[in-house]
Design an enzyme around this catalytic site. Sequence first.
Site, mmCIF file in Angstrom:
data_model
loop_
_atom_site.group_PDB
_atom_site.id
_atom_site.type_symbol
_atom_site.label_atom_id
_atom_site.label_comp_id
_atom_site.label_asym_id
_atom_site.label_seq_id
_atom_site.Cartn_x
_atom_site.Cartn_y
_atom_site.Cartn_z
ATOM 1 N N ARG A 197 11.404 -5.792 5.690
ATOM 2 C CA ARG A 197 11.231 -4.312 5.583
ATOM 3 C C ARG A 197 12.017 -3.574 6.697
ATOM 4 N NH1 ARG A 197 5.145 -2.484 5.196
ATOM 5 N NH2 ARG A 197 4.957 -3.084 7.269
ATOM 6 N N ARG B 54 -10.380 0.230 8.472
ATOM 7 C CA ARG B 54 -10.085 -1.275 8.707
ATOM 8 C C ARG B 54 -11.219 -2.065 9.490
ATOM 9 N NH1 ARG B 54 -4.436 -0.032 9.094
ATOM 10 N NH2 ARG B 54 -2.786 -1.785 9.385
ATOM 11 N N LYS C 106 0.900 -1.152 0.200
ATOM 12 C CA LYS C 106 -0.092 -0.113 -0.002
ATOM 13 C C LYS C 106 0.770 1.453 0.214
ATOM 14 C CE LYS C 106 -2.374 -0.536 3.828
ATOM 15 N NZ LYS C 106 -1.815 -1.747 4.595
ATOM 16 N N ARG D 114 10.692 -1.674 12.112
ATOM 17 C CA ARG D 114 9.715 -1.363 12.992
ATOM 18 C C ARG D 114 9.422 -2.552 14.039
ATOM 19 N NH1 ARG D 114 4.639 0.138 8.910
ATOM 20 N NH2 ARG D 114 3.626 -1.222 10.534
ATOM 21 N N ARG E 127 -1.330 -9.429 13.330
ATOM 22 C CA ARG E 127 -1.746 -8.267 12.507
ATOM 23 C C ARG E 127 -2.702 -8.919 11.303
ATOM 24 N NH1 ARG E 127 3.391 -5.339 11.089
ATOM 25 N NH2 ARG E 127 2.048 -3.703 10.043
HETATM 26 P P1 AMP Z 1 -0.268 0.108 9.444
HETATM 27 O O1 AMP Z 1 1.152 1.017 9.204
HETATM 28 O O2 AMP Z 1 -1.103 0.457 8.486
HETATM 29 O O3 AMP Z 1 0.433 -1.194 9.294
HETATM 30 O O4 AMP Z 1 -0.844 0.163 11.102
HETATM 31 C C1 AMP Z 1 0.151 -0.042 12.097
HETATM 32 C C2 AMP Z 1 -0.711 -0.089 13.105
HETATM 33 O O5 AMP Z 1 -1.254 1.157 13.569
HETATM 34 C C3 AMP Z 1 -1.591 -1.285 13.134
HETATM 35 O O6 AMP Z 1 -1.152 -2.489 13.356
HETATM 36 C C4 AMP Z 1 -2.636 -0.954 14.048
HETATM 37 O O7 AMP Z 1 -2.289 -1.312 15.516
HETATM 38 C C5 AMP Z 1 -2.724 0.868 14.191
HETATM 39 N N1 AMP Z 1 -3.793 1.109 13.081
HETATM 40 C C6 AMP Z 1 -3.346 1.940 11.799
HETATM 41 N N2 AMP Z 1 -4.639 2.238 11.135
HETATM 42 C C7 AMP Z 1 -5.384 1.825 12.027
HETATM 43 C C8 AMP Z 1 -6.956 1.839 11.616
HETATM 44 N N3 AMP Z 1 -7.673 2.100 10.665
HETATM 45 N N4 AMP Z 1 -7.515 1.147 13.121
HETATM 46 C C9 AMP Z 1 -7.003 0.593 13.916
HETATM 47 N N5 AMP Z 1 -5.854 0.764 14.230
HETATM 48 C C10 AMP Z 1 -4.915 1.054 13.191
#
Ligand code: AMP
Length: 214
Positions: free
Chosen positions: A127, A88, A13, A160, A171
């Site tokens: 990553r 999400r 993404k 990360r 996740r």
């Molecule tokens: P990402 O970088 O999109 O993988 O997001 C990293 C982490 O942020 C996720 O594993 C969640 O803990 C939190 N997070 C990001 N976007 C959301 C969302 N829309 N709803 C809930 N938690 C989120």
Amino acid sequence: MNLVFLGPAGSGKGTQAKKLESAYGVTQISTGDLLREAVRDGTPLGQKAEPLMKQGKLVPDDLVIGIIEDRFLQGGLEQGVLLDGFPRTLPQAEALDSMFARNGLRLDKVLSLEVPSSILVDRVTGRRSCPKCGTVYHVSAAPPKVPDVCDLDGTALIQRSDDTAEKLANRLAVFDTEIPKVKRHYGARTLLAEVDGTGTPDEVFARIREALGG
Ligand code: AMP
């Protein structure tokens, strides 16, 4: 053009969002990036979100919806938005519908990047990113010129804390539970386009362009 990007961790993404920004002028809004920024700045939101993010769990809907509302209020989104990592959950998707309606905006497409989980594991655990400028690398597929050092500003790269195989499994499990509901929400309105996310970034981008009508 206003777009939503769905896809699990490692689906590409972030990489595709950058390409969409330059090709279509849309502004990427990544809830993951905004939350990581809040954690770095030690804000009250960041303090609530940090332990959940570390475990690969979702941050509560009201907090995440609040972040998106704040971002819309800041403006500068006239050329369109690309929501990356949001919605999400179904309540987030419903909140987004109302936000668009309130702002007189229309959602044009929901792109879902489809990638088998074996590929996701390799992409995510390899990553590395620059804590200063945010550039993302991969140890074998897109390595920096000097190992573990950012090409752009010489900063030491980091992994990360949620990009380990164990956290990723969490996740992906959360994603598999929630995202089918979100997809059905948009599928019912024929907004959803499922795009094969395997192959090179350029191959994937060509499919996205096709899904967007060129
Ligand atoms: P990402 O970088 O999109 O993988 O997001 C990293 C982490 O942020 C996720 O594993 C969640 O803990 C939190 N997070 C990001 N976007 C959301 C969302 N829309 N709803 C809930 N938690 C989120």
